[in-house]
Design a protein around this motif. Structure first.
Motif, PDB file in Angstrom:
ATOM      1  N   PHE A   1      -7.145  18.331   0.251  1.00  0.00           N
ATOM      2  CA  PHE A   1      -7.004  19.699   0.756  1.00  0.00           C
ATOM      3  C   PHE A   1      -6.401  19.700   2.164  1.00  0.00           C
ATOM      4  O   PHE A   1      -5.602  20.567   2.498  1.00  0.00           O
ATOM      5  N   HIS A   2      -6.762  18.728   2.964  1.00  0.00           N
ATOM      6  CA  HIS A   2      -6.168  18.620   4.307  1.00  0.00           C
ATOM      7  C   HIS A   2      -4.676  18.312   4.238  1.00  0.00           C
ATOM      8  O   HIS A   2      -3.890  18.843   5.030  1.00  0.00           O
ATOM      9  N   VAL A   3      -4.287  17.476   3.288  1.00  0.00           N
ATOM     10  CA  VAL A   3      -2.864  17.176   3.091  1.00  0.00           C
ATOM     11  C   VAL A   3      -2.120  18.453   2.717  1.00  0.00           C
ATOM     12  O   VAL A   3      -1.057  18.753   3.265  1.00  0.00           O
ATOM     13  N   ILE A   4      -2.687  19.216   1.806  1.00  0.00           N
ATOM     14  CA  ILE A   4      -2.063  20.473   1.365  1.00  0.00           C
ATOM     15  C   ILE A   4      -1.910  21.426   2.542  1.00  0.00           C
ATOM     16  O   ILE A   4      -0.848  22.026   2.742  1.00  0.00           O
ATOM     17  N   GLN A   5      -2.943  21.560   3.357  1.00  0.00           N
ATOM     18  CA  GLN A   5      -2.874  22.441   4.526  1.00  0.00           C
ATOM     19  C   GLN A   5      -1.839  21.947   5.529  1.00  0.00           C
ATOM     20  O   GLN A   5      -1.094  22.745   6.109  1.00  0.00           O
ATOM     21  N   SER A   6      -1.759  20.648   5.736  1.00  0.00           N
ATOM     22  CA  SER A   6      -0.771  20.079   6.663  1.00  0.00           C
ATOM     23  C   SER A   6       0.644  20.327   6.163  1.00  0.00           C
ATOM     24  O   SER A   6       1.535  20.672   6.953  1.00  0.00           O
ATOM     25  N   LEU A   7       0.856  20.163   4.877  1.00  0.00           N
ATOM     26  CA  LEU A   7       2.174  20.425   4.297  1.00  0.00           C
ATOM     27  C   LEU A   7       2.539  21.895   4.456  1.00  0.00           C
ATOM     28  O   LEU A   7       3.685  22.230   4.760  1.00  0.00           O
TER      29      LEU A   7
ATOM     30  N   MET B   1       0.818  -1.200   0.000  1.00  0.00           N
ATOM     31  CA  MET B   1       0.000   0.000   0.000  1.00  0.00           C
ATOM     32  C   MET B   1       0.858   1.259   0.000  1.00  0.00           C
ATOM     33  O   MET B   1       0.520   2.238  -0.641  1.00  0.00           O
ATOM     34  N   GLU B   2       2.006   1.241   0.731  1.00  0.00           N
ATOM     35  CA  GLU B   2       2.871   2.419   0.771  1.00  0.00           C
ATOM     36  C   GLU B   2       3.431   2.758  -0.606  1.00  0.00           C
ATOM     37  O   GLU B   2       3.733   3.907  -0.883  1.00  0.00           O
ATOM     38  N   LEU B   3       3.557   1.766  -1.477  1.00  0.00           N
ATOM     39  CA  LEU B   3       4.059   2.022  -2.822  1.00  0.00           C
ATOM     40  C   LEU B   3       3.060   2.809  -3.655  1.00  0.00           C
ATOM     41  O   LEU B   3       3.415   3.339  -4.703  1.00  0.00           O
ATOM     42  N   SER B   4       1.818   2.911  -3.202  1.00  0.00           N
ATOM     43  CA  SER B   4       0.823   3.672  -3.947  1.00  0.00           C
ATOM     44  C   SER B   4       0.933   5.168  -3.683  1.00  0.00           C
ATOM     45  O   SER B   4       0.189   5.957  -4.233  1.00  0.00           O
ATOM     46  N   VAL B   5       1.896   5.576  -2.824  1.00  0.00           N
ATOM     47  CA  VAL B   5       2.124   6.991  -2.520  1.00  0.00           C
ATOM     48  C   VAL B   5       3.626   7.273  -2.596  1.00  0.00           C
ATOM     49  O   VAL B   5       4.259   7.596  -1.604  1.00  0.00           O
TER      50      VAL B   5
ATOM     51  N   GLN C   1      -5.906   8.865   3.298  1.00  0.00           N
ATOM     52  CA  GLN C   1      -5.306   8.908   4.637  1.00  0.00           C
ATOM     53  C   GLN C   1      -3.833   8.522   4.562  1.00  0.00           C
ATOM     54  O   GLN C   1      -2.978   9.147   5.192  1.00  0.00           O
ATOM     55  N   LEU C   2      -3.522   7.498   3.773  1.00  0.00           N
ATOM     56  CA  LEU C   2      -2.131   7.099   3.583  1.00  0.00           C
ATOM     57  C   LEU C   2      -1.350   8.218   2.903  1.00  0.00           C
ATOM     58  O   LEU C   2      -0.184   8.471   3.225  1.00  0.00           O
TER      59      LEU C   2
ATOM     60  N   GLN D   1       2.163   9.584   4.435  1.00  0.00           N
ATOM     61  CA  GLN D   1       3.383   9.395   3.666  1.00  0.00           C
ATOM     62  C   GLN D   1       3.934  10.701   3.095  1.00  0.00           C
ATOM     63  O   GLN D   1       5.147  10.902   3.060  1.00  0.00           O
ATOM     64  N   SER D   2       3.052  11.587   2.629  1.00  0.00           N
ATOM     65  CA  SER D   2       3.555  12.839   2.052  1.00  0.00           C
ATOM     66  C   SER D   2       4.227  13.693   3.123  1.00  0.00           C
ATOM     67  O   SER D   2       5.276  14.299   2.875  1.00  0.00           O
TER      68      SER D   2
END
Length: 122
Positions: free
Chosen positions: A66-72, A1-5, A29-30, A34-35
Motif C-alpha cells: 500500500f505504501h508503494v501504491i501511495q508513493s507511485l 535480488m533486483e531481478l525479483s522485481v 522494501q526492494l 525498484q518500482s
C-alpha cells in the motif's frame, strides 16, 4: 535480488510488475525502490501489479505494498492490482487502509483493457 522485481513495459506508458513467490518485508522494501525507479525511467502512467504468482503476503508486506501504491500516486503513476488470491485479499482487508483509491482487476487482460479504454478517452 533486483531481478525479483522486474518492471516490464507493455505499451506506451503502461508497465507490469509480475510478482512471484512470497513477499517478505525485505522484498517489499526492494519493491518500493525498484518500482519507483522504473516508473520514472519508463515514464509510466500505469503500473500493473500482478500478484497471481504470490501465494501469501503477511500484514507488514501488505502494508508496504500500500505504501508503494501511495508513493507511485505521488509521482503521477496509477496502479492496478491483478491476480489477488483470497488469502491475500483477507490480509489486505484486515489492515483497514483506504482501499477505495486502489484499482483492482481480476486479470492482467482486464487491466490492459482498462488502460486502453482510458487512453481512448484522452
Amino acid at each position: 535480488m533486483e531481478l525479483s522485481v522486474p518492471v516490464i513495459p507493455l505499451t506506451k506508458g503502461v508497465g507490469v510488475l509480475p510478482l512471484i513467490r512470497k513477499i517478505d518485508i525485505d522484498r517489499a522494501q526492494l519493491l518500493m525502490e525498484q518500482s519507483l525507479k522504473h516508473a520514472v525511467q519508463l515514464k509510466l502512467t500505469y503500473l500493473i501489479f500482478d500478484l497471481s504468482g504470490v501465494p501469501l503476503v503477511d500484514t507488514m508486506a501488505a502494508q508496504q505494498i500500500f505504501h508503494v501504491i501511495q508513493s507511485l500516486q505521488l509521482i503521477g503513476v496509477k496502479t492496478i492490482l491483478t491476480g489477488i488470491r483470497p488469502e491475500i485479499a483477507r490480509t489486505m482487508v484486515s489492515l483497514g487502509t483506504n482501499k477505495e483509491e486502489i484499482l483492482v482487476k481480476a486479470s492482467l487482460e482486464q487491466a490492459l483493457k482498462h488502460t486502453q479504454s482510458i487512453k481512448q478517452l484522452i
